[in-house]
Design a protein around this motif. Structure first.
Motif, PDB file in Angstrom:
ATOM      1  N   SER A  90      42.858  14.731  13.675  1.00 36.05           N
ATOM      2  CA  SER A  90      44.240  14.557  14.106  1.00 36.05           C
ATOM      3  C   SER A  90      45.185  15.463  13.324  1.00 36.05           C
ATOM      4  N   ILE A 117      49.278  13.425  27.923  1.00 39.05           N
ATOM      5  CA  ILE A 117      49.759  13.050  26.590  1.00 39.05           C
ATOM      6  C   ILE A 117      51.097  12.321  26.683  1.00 39.05           C
ATOM      7  N   ASP A 118      51.991  12.820  27.554  1.00 39.66           N
ATOM      8  CA  ASP A 118      53.285  12.150  27.744  1.00 39.66           C
ATOM      9  C   ASP A 118      53.087  10.715  28.214  1.00 39.66           C
ATOM     10  N   GLU A 149      51.932   8.544  25.340  1.00 36.27           N
ATOM     11  CA  GLU A 149      53.002   8.235  24.390  1.00 36.27           C
ATOM     12  C   GLU A 149      54.009   7.237  24.943  1.00 36.27           C
ATOM     13  N   SER A 150      54.102   7.125  26.261  1.00 42.97           N
ATOM     14  CA  SER A 150      55.144   6.287  26.859  1.00 42.97           C
ATOM     15  C   SER A 150      54.690   4.859  27.140  1.00 42.97           C
TER      16      SER A 150
END
Length: 377
Positions: free
Chosen positions: A160, A278-279, A282-283
């Motif tokens: 990471s 990825i968005d 994250e949401s």
């Protein structure tokens, strides 16, 4: 009251869009934890978690002592529930968090080309690597292994960030490769061994990481490679010997670019697709919302003898609604907002753990959303 609610996005309430399905697969384990927390809350099974604590934790953490005092002191009675619930959540989360990046790449590679082999089990990864190295016998895990045809293999080791772990951890990025460097490479094979560092945190860590990788591999090179050459070229790619290429990619875009190039031009994998995934990752509101509300309601139930879940269920009995055909988060959210606006004027108990009218409205609406997750899980 106007509908001025914050948006919520619960993956557990989605079932259709392809990108959402990818994300649900990637987050299967954390979502499972969120749903387990919701079940504990709505079934009021906190006692089961408390009773599952092992005997060592009971006396080391003071559970035995607090229970002996609990008959005459509510705070002492509450402590075993508090400790056991948070212990359960954090130990479960630790066991689940490390695989998210691996699952991300495994899923996008699979969906980029359905004919690629992307194994989950170690024995299946071992079988793929054996197509490259004759007698492959490394027992060390490789995060992602993918095969696009016989002997054409990607081995991806992911971290990471590059400022975690000591020098041993940095060298371990190539441990699986180091152990087989002396073995013969099978004819007409091609191994692309890619090390991916998702976040670039400290610039000085890159040189340390590269140096430790070199030191781990140098005794096993089949041809001389100087440290200077290695440092200068590892981000471009180095052919360690015929059929084996090693490369270091720093940053999410570089990792995706390299994986995409390996996958090939005729596939669907590109960075914009990955960004969307990825968005969406994250949401997601599933885990944080379930955890914070369950934590507050545990205190209500066990310390204050207040059960907002039972009260919510009682108020919802008078409301007619049907979610059986819902497939989208937006459908559940719209209904939850509408139900909350109807229930708020009827909520006459001073039982909510928030103070302002807006927060109370959001809290009731969020309870309804979690109720929906519970109903379909």
């Amino acid at each position: 009251m106007k509908n001025n609610f914050q948006e919520r996005f619960l993956l557990s309430l989605c079932s259709e869009e392809e990108n959402i399905q990818i994300v649900k697969t990637i987050l299967r384990s954390p979502l499972g934890l969120a749903q387990e927390i919701i079940r504990l809350l709505f079934d009021n099974n906190f006692k089961e978690v408390k009773d599952n604590l092992d005997s060592i934790k009971q006396f080391v953490a003071g559970i035995t002592r607090s229970e002996s005092l609990g008959q005459n002191y509510s705070l002492a009675k509450f402590y075993p529930y508090l400790f056991s619930f948070h212990q359960f959540v954090h130990s479960s989360y630790r066991a689940r968090q490390g695989k998210t990046l691996e699952e991300l790449f495994k899923e996008v590679i699979r969906r980029a080309n359905k004919d690629f082999v992307v194994p989950d089990k170690e024995k299946d990864k071992h079988a793929v690597m054996s197509e490259v190295f004759k007698g492959y016998d490394s027992r060390l895990d490789i995060d992602v292994v993918a095969k696009k045809s016989k002997g054409k293999v990607l081995a991806l080791q992911l971290r990471s960030r590059d400022d975690t772990g000591g020098t041993t951890a940095k060298g371990s990025l190539v441990e699986a490769l180091r152990r087989v460097m002396k073995k013969n490479v099978e004819k007409d094979t091609d191994l692309f061994y890619l090390i991916g560092i998702w976040d670039k945190i400290k610039s000085n860590q890159k040189n340390i990481t590269i140096s430790k990788i070199y030191e781990a591999l140098e005794p096993y090179f089949q041809k001389p490679i100087t440290k200077e050459f290695f440092i200068e070229n590892i981000e471009k790619g180095i052919n360690l010997h015929k059929g084996v290429k090693l490369k270091l990619a720093y940053g999410d875009k570089e990792i995706v670019k390299n994986v995409s190039e390996w996958v090939g031009e005729d596939t669907k994998l590109d960075y914009s697709d990955m960004e969307k995934i990825i968005d969406t990752l994250e949401s997601s509101d599933d885990l944080w919302l379930a955890y914070v509300i369950a934590s507050l309601e545990l205190e209500n139930i066990e310390l204050k003898n207040i059960n907002n879940i039972e009260y919510l269920n009682e108020l919802l009995k008078d409301e007619k609604y049907d979610t059986s055909n819902f497939k989208l988060n937006e459908e559940y959210l719209k209904l939850a907002n509408e139900l909350a606006l109807k229930i708020i004027p009827k909520w006459d108990k001073d039982s909510l753990p928030v103070s302002t009218m807006s927060e109370k409205a959001h809290y009731i609406r969020d309870l309804i959303l979690l109720r929906f997750v519970h109903d379909i899980s």
